[in-house]
Design an enzyme around this catalytic site. Structure first.
Site, mmCIF file in Angstrom:
data_model
loop_
_atom_site.group_PDB
_atom_site.id
_atom_site.type_symbol
_atom_site.label_atom_id
_atom_site.label_comp_id
_atom_site.label_asym_id
_atom_site.label_seq_id
_atom_site.Cartn_x
_atom_site.Cartn_y
_atom_site.Cartn_z
ATOM 1 N N GLY A 10 0.825 -1.194 0.000
ATOM 2 C CA GLY A 10 0.000 0.000 0.000
ATOM 3 C C GLY A 10 0.860 1.244 0.000
ATOM 4 O O GLY A 10 0.547 2.239 0.658
ATOM 5 N N ASN A 55 1.641 -2.470 5.424
ATOM 6 C CA ASN A 55 0.808 -1.274 5.571
ATOM 7 C C ASN A 55 -0.580 -1.434 4.960
ATOM 8 O O ASN A 55 -1.478 -0.659 5.246
ATOM 9 C CB ASN A 55 1.523 -0.085 4.915
ATOM 10 C CG ASN A 55 0.668 1.160 4.867
ATOM 11 O OD1 ASN A 55 0.327 1.729 5.890
ATOM 12 N ND2 ASN A 55 0.309 1.593 3.664
ATOM 13 N N TYR A 78 -13.442 -3.595 11.562
ATOM 14 C CA TYR A 78 -12.083 -3.077 11.362
ATOM 15 C C TYR A 78 -11.296 -3.156 12.660
ATOM 16 O O TYR A 78 -10.147 -3.622 12.685
ATOM 17 C CB TYR A 78 -12.177 -1.635 10.876
ATOM 18 C CG TYR A 78 -10.860 -0.895 10.784
ATOM 19 C CD1 TYR A 78 -9.993 -1.126 9.725
ATOM 20 C CD2 TYR A 78 -10.508 0.057 11.745
ATOM 21 C CE1 TYR A 78 -8.794 -0.435 9.629
ATOM 22 C CE2 TYR A 78 -9.314 0.751 11.646
ATOM 23 C CZ TYR A 78 -8.458 0.501 10.592
ATOM 24 O OH TYR A 78 -7.273 1.195 10.500
ATOM 25 N N ALA A 79 -11.890 -2.710 13.750
ATOM 26 C CA ALA A 79 -11.207 -2.720 15.040
ATOM 27 C C ALA A 79 -10.862 -4.135 15.473
ATOM 28 O O ALA A 79 -9.758 -4.393 15.981
ATOM 29 C CB ALA A 79 -12.080 -2.037 16.096
#
Length: 265
Positions: free
Chosen positions: A20, A88, A156-157
């Site tokens: 990324g 990343n 996501y968390a």
């Protein structure tokens, strides 16, 4: 914000891979490592279309095992080995609203992007690091892994919390083999994806962008330093961690959040 430090040569002779690495935090990291003397490879799903891209580019979707294999073969052919790996790749791709809004597909996609891509790539590139008894892996996580918001970033968390745990266990396994593994957890950082998160949150809440940003920052207790981070500031931390100056550091998760985490970590 431009780097005001003098260019160093401490990473001369090192090859770094930044996933990324064509925009945002990834690009800032790639540029900083190159300034320190590293030969830098960057990956993204698509070429950014910038004729002035300064680093060797490989198109790869790292959520797909076959792309990881092809990328590793190209790196092996052209560079031989990777000394520094910056995992990343990642992002918030799921809707907010809590558990009832998230399908199996949402969960699977978030885990692929934020956890399994890094695991897959590490597993592919680690054998050569172990053989040469040296290497550094940095996992770019998020403060969301320590402070999740149920109405904004649940999946996501969770995926970032899993990445944190994986990174710690991998560091313990590899510490005696000459390979260091660390985690960097940025807070709110001024990147296009972060702007989109704020825009989406504001729209869903019927707020202006400025109101949405304020409310979102307030949900995490505010930012004592009063601003979001610049990508170059995250890159400065990563640069230090991969440098010889950090040779005794492994297994640690570094939050770079302007003091926003309201707990002792």
């Amino acid at each position: 914000m431009k780097n005001q430090q003098n260019h160093s040569t401490e990473l001369n002779g090192k090859t770094a891979l930044v996933t990324g690495g064509t925009k945002g935090i990834g690009k800032a990291i790639a540029d900083r490592l190159a300034e320190a003397g590293a030969q830098v490879i960057v990956t993204a799903r698509n070429h950014p279309g910038d004729a002035n891209l300064d680093h060797y580019f490989i198109a790869a979707d790292l959520t797909q095992p076959e792309d990881v294999t092809k990328m590793a073969e190209e790196i092996d052919e052209k560079f031989g080995t990777v000394d520094i790996l910056i995992d990343n790749i990642g992002g918030l791709t799921t809707p907010g609203g809590g558990y009832s809004t998230l399908t199996d597909e949402h969960w699977e996609n978030e885990l692929q992007l934020n956890l399994l891509a890094a695991i897959r790539l590490d597993r592919t590139l680690l054998p050569k690091m172990v053989d040469q008894q040296s290497g550094v892996i940095i996992h770019i996580s998020s403060v969301a892994g320590k402070q999740p918001l149920w109405n904004l970033n649940m999946a996501y968390a969770v995926s970032k919390a899993a990445l944190n745990s994986y990174s710690k266990t991998l560091a313990t396994e590899l510490a005696s083999k000459g390979v260091r593994v660390l985690t960097v957890s940025p807070g709110a950082t001024k990147t296009p994806p972060m702007v989109k998160v704020i825009e989406d949150f504001a729209t869903a809440s019927g707020l202006s962008f400025e109101e949405g940003q304020t409310q979102l920052m307030n949900q995490v207790g505010g930012i004592p330093m009063g601003r979001m981070a610049e990508p170059e500031e995250v890159a400065s931390l990563v640069h230090f961690l991969v440098s010889p100056a950090a040779a005794y550091l492994t297994g640690t998760n570094y939050a770079i959040d302007g003091g926003s985490l309201p707990v002792v970590v």
